[in-house]
Scaffold this active site. Structure first.
Site, PDB file in Angstrom:
ATOM      1  N   CYS A 169       0.797  -1.368  -0.307  1.00  0.00           N
ATOM      2  CA  CYS A 169      -0.442  -0.007   0.429  1.00  0.00           C
ATOM      3  C   CYS A 169       0.842   1.834   0.040  1.00  0.00           C
ATOM      4  O   CYS A 169       1.803   1.149   0.337  1.00  0.00           O
ATOM      5  CB  CYS A 169      -0.957   0.165   1.523  1.00  0.00           C
ATOM      6  SG  CYS A 169      -2.080   1.723   1.801  1.00  0.00           S
ATOM      7  N   HIS A 176      -9.350  -3.931  -3.374  1.00  0.00           N
ATOM      8  CA  HIS A 176      -8.457  -2.502  -2.698  1.00  0.00           C
ATOM      9  C   HIS A 176      -8.424  -0.939  -1.775  1.00  0.00           C
ATOM     10  O   HIS A 176      -8.424  -0.735  -1.132  1.00  0.00           O
ATOM     11  CB  HIS A 176      -6.916  -2.854  -2.721  1.00  0.00           C
ATOM     12  CG  HIS A 176      -5.472  -2.109  -1.990  1.00  0.00           C
ATOM     13  ND1 HIS A 176      -5.037  -3.063  -1.543  1.00  0.00           N
ATOM     14  CD2 HIS A 176      -5.143  -0.369  -2.283  1.00  0.00           C
ATOM     15  CE1 HIS A 176      -3.598  -1.977  -1.013  1.00  0.00           C
ATOM     16  NE2 HIS A 176      -4.433  -0.583  -1.092  1.00  0.00           N
ATOM     17  N   GLU A 177      -9.049  -0.535  -3.176  1.00  0.00           N
ATOM     18  CA  GLU A 177      -9.050   0.643  -3.218  1.00  0.00           C
ATOM     19  C   GLU A 177     -10.588   1.364  -3.143  1.00  0.00           C
ATOM     20  O   GLU A 177     -10.546   2.182  -2.090  1.00  0.00           O
ATOM     21  CB  GLU A 177      -9.065   1.383  -4.926  1.00  0.00           C
ATOM     22  CG  GLU A 177      -7.886   1.352  -6.058  1.00  0.00           C
ATOM     23  CD  GLU A 177      -6.318   1.864  -4.485  1.00  0.00           C
ATOM     24  OE1 GLU A 177      -5.508   1.027  -5.237  1.00  0.00           O
ATOM     25  OE2 GLU A 177      -6.862   1.866  -3.673  1.00  0.00           O
ATOM     26  N   HIS A 215     -10.237   1.639   1.140  1.00  0.00           N
ATOM     27  CA  HIS A 215      -9.772   2.225   1.448  1.00  0.00           C
ATOM     28  C   HIS A 215     -10.781   3.706   1.455  1.00  0.00           C
ATOM     29  O   HIS A 215     -10.510   4.400   2.569  1.00  0.00           O
ATOM     30  CB  HIS A 215      -8.943   3.238   0.500  1.00  0.00           C
ATOM     31  CG  HIS A 215      -7.324   2.781   0.451  1.00  0.00           C
ATOM     32  ND1 HIS A 215      -7.128   3.009   1.879  1.00  0.00           N
ATOM     33  CD2 HIS A 215      -6.253   1.585  -0.494  1.00  0.00           C
ATOM     34  CE1 HIS A 215      -5.107   2.146   1.575  1.00  0.00           C
ATOM     35  NE2 HIS A 215      -5.347   1.949  -0.301  1.00  0.00           N
TER      36      HIS A 215
HETATM   37  O1  LIG Z   1      -1.668   2.059  -1.910  1.00  0.00           O
HETATM   38  C1  LIG Z   1      -2.895   1.831  -3.066  1.00  0.00           C
HETATM   39  O2  LIG Z   1      -4.181   1.791  -2.806  1.00  0.00           O
HETATM   40  C2  LIG Z   1      -2.393   0.908  -4.200  1.00  0.00           C
HETATM   41  C3  LIG Z   1      -1.712  -0.650  -3.762  1.00  0.00           C
HETATM   42  C4  LIG Z   1      -2.384  -1.084  -4.226  1.00  0.00           C
HETATM   43  C5  LIG Z   1      -2.808  -1.988  -4.256  1.00  0.00           C
HETATM   44  C6  LIG Z   1      -2.442  -2.913  -3.887  1.00  0.00           C
HETATM   45  C7  LIG Z   1      -2.189  -4.072  -3.386  1.00  0.00           C
HETATM   46  C8  LIG Z   1      -2.384  -5.462  -4.264  1.00  0.00           C
HETATM   47  C9  LIG Z   1      -3.681  -4.478  -5.666  1.00  0.00           C
HETATM   48  C10 LIG Z   1      -3.318  -2.917  -5.459  1.00  0.00           C
HETATM   49  C11 LIG Z   1      -0.112  -0.498  -4.283  1.00  0.00           C
HETATM   50  O3  LIG Z   1       0.665   0.102  -3.945  1.00  0.00           O
HETATM   51  S1  LIG Z   1       0.181  -0.827  -6.218  1.00  0.00           S
HETATM   52  C12 LIG Z   1       1.817  -1.334  -5.731  1.00  0.00           C
HETATM   53  C13 LIG Z   1       1.622  -2.798  -7.096  1.00  0.00           C
HETATM   54  C14 LIG Z   1       1.639  -3.103  -7.832  1.00  0.00           C
HETATM   55  C15 LIG Z   1       1.154  -4.670  -8.255  1.00  0.00           C
HETATM   56  C16 LIG Z   1       1.051  -5.538  -7.951  1.00  0.00           C
HETATM   57  C17 LIG Z   1       0.387  -5.157  -6.719  1.00  0.00           C
HETATM   58  C18 LIG Z   1       0.162  -3.917  -6.007  1.00  0.00           C
HETATM   59 NI    NI Z   2      -2.918   0.889  -0.180  1.00  0.00          NI
END
Ligand SMILES: O=C(O)C[C@@H](Cc1ccccc1)[C@H](O)SCc1ccccc1
Ligand code: NI
Length: 183
Positions: free
Chosen positions: A110, A153-154, A157
């Protein structure tokens, strides 16, 4: 443009709030914020831009992460078949989902969490999301795989939920029974 300085980190109370619905049609300010979320995600995936501005790569970002407690998110990710899922939505809502669950075998991270938190995060395998785009048009999308995980995930949030809230702390790396592992 959004940089890492604009992204709040765990411990900030906004990350634990339930974000407010965005009034539609959207104001110019809300449109600007929504577009800036998608721009961050795209910029963070561009090697030159992310290096120049020190952006942590992401495939999604939600408005509460820039201390805006409103129901807005952006996702920009390609699945393993190369299909691009690029969306910026107001008031997204999961309107249906599979019984089947899935999880990323790599676990989740995250942008608001500056530490590794090992553990599998159970998610729905497939979801249908309804939301409104930047022009205020209603859209409905069916998602699976990494895009489905990212949206969940979003959307978490927007409800004050962090990914590690879902991890079984007793057995964080125990494969989740009946769930589809996603590599
Ligand atoms: O913090 C956030 O919301 C961005 C997240 C989004 C995310 C996390 C885990 C699984 C799916 C989405 C991450 O920083 S995105 C980083 C990332 C890159 C490639 C694959 C999974 C996560
Ligand atoms: Ni996140």
């Amino acid at each position: 443009m959004i940089t890492m300085d604009d992204i709040i980190r765990e411990g900030h109370p906004t990350l634990r709030e339930v974000a407010k619905e965005v009034s539609l049609p959207p104001t110019e300010e809300d449109k600007k914020i929504l577009n800036s979320l998608l721009d961050y995600v795209k910029n963070s995936q561009d090697p030159d831009t992310s290096k120049k501005y020190g952006l942590r790569p992401g495939i999604g970002l939600a408005a509460p992460q820039i201390n805006v407690s409103k129901r807005m998110l952006a996702v920009h990710v390609k699945d393993n078949k190369g299909k691009l899922y690029s969306y910026a939505l107001f008031n997204p809502k999961i309107i249906s989902h599979s019984v089947e669950t899935a999880y990323l075998t790599s676990g989740e991270g995250c942008l608001s969490v500056d530490r590794a938190v090992p553990g599998y995060v159970p998610r729905f395998s497939r979801i249908t999301v309804k939301g409104w785009n930047v022009d205020g048009e209603e859209i409905k999308i069916r998602l699976r795989g990494i895009a489905s995980i990212a949206f969940q995930h979003e959307i978490d949030h927007l409800n004050g939920i962090m990914f590690y809230d879902h991890i079984d702390q007793e057995n964080p790396l125990q494969p989740i029974e009946g769930a589809v592992p996603i590599d």
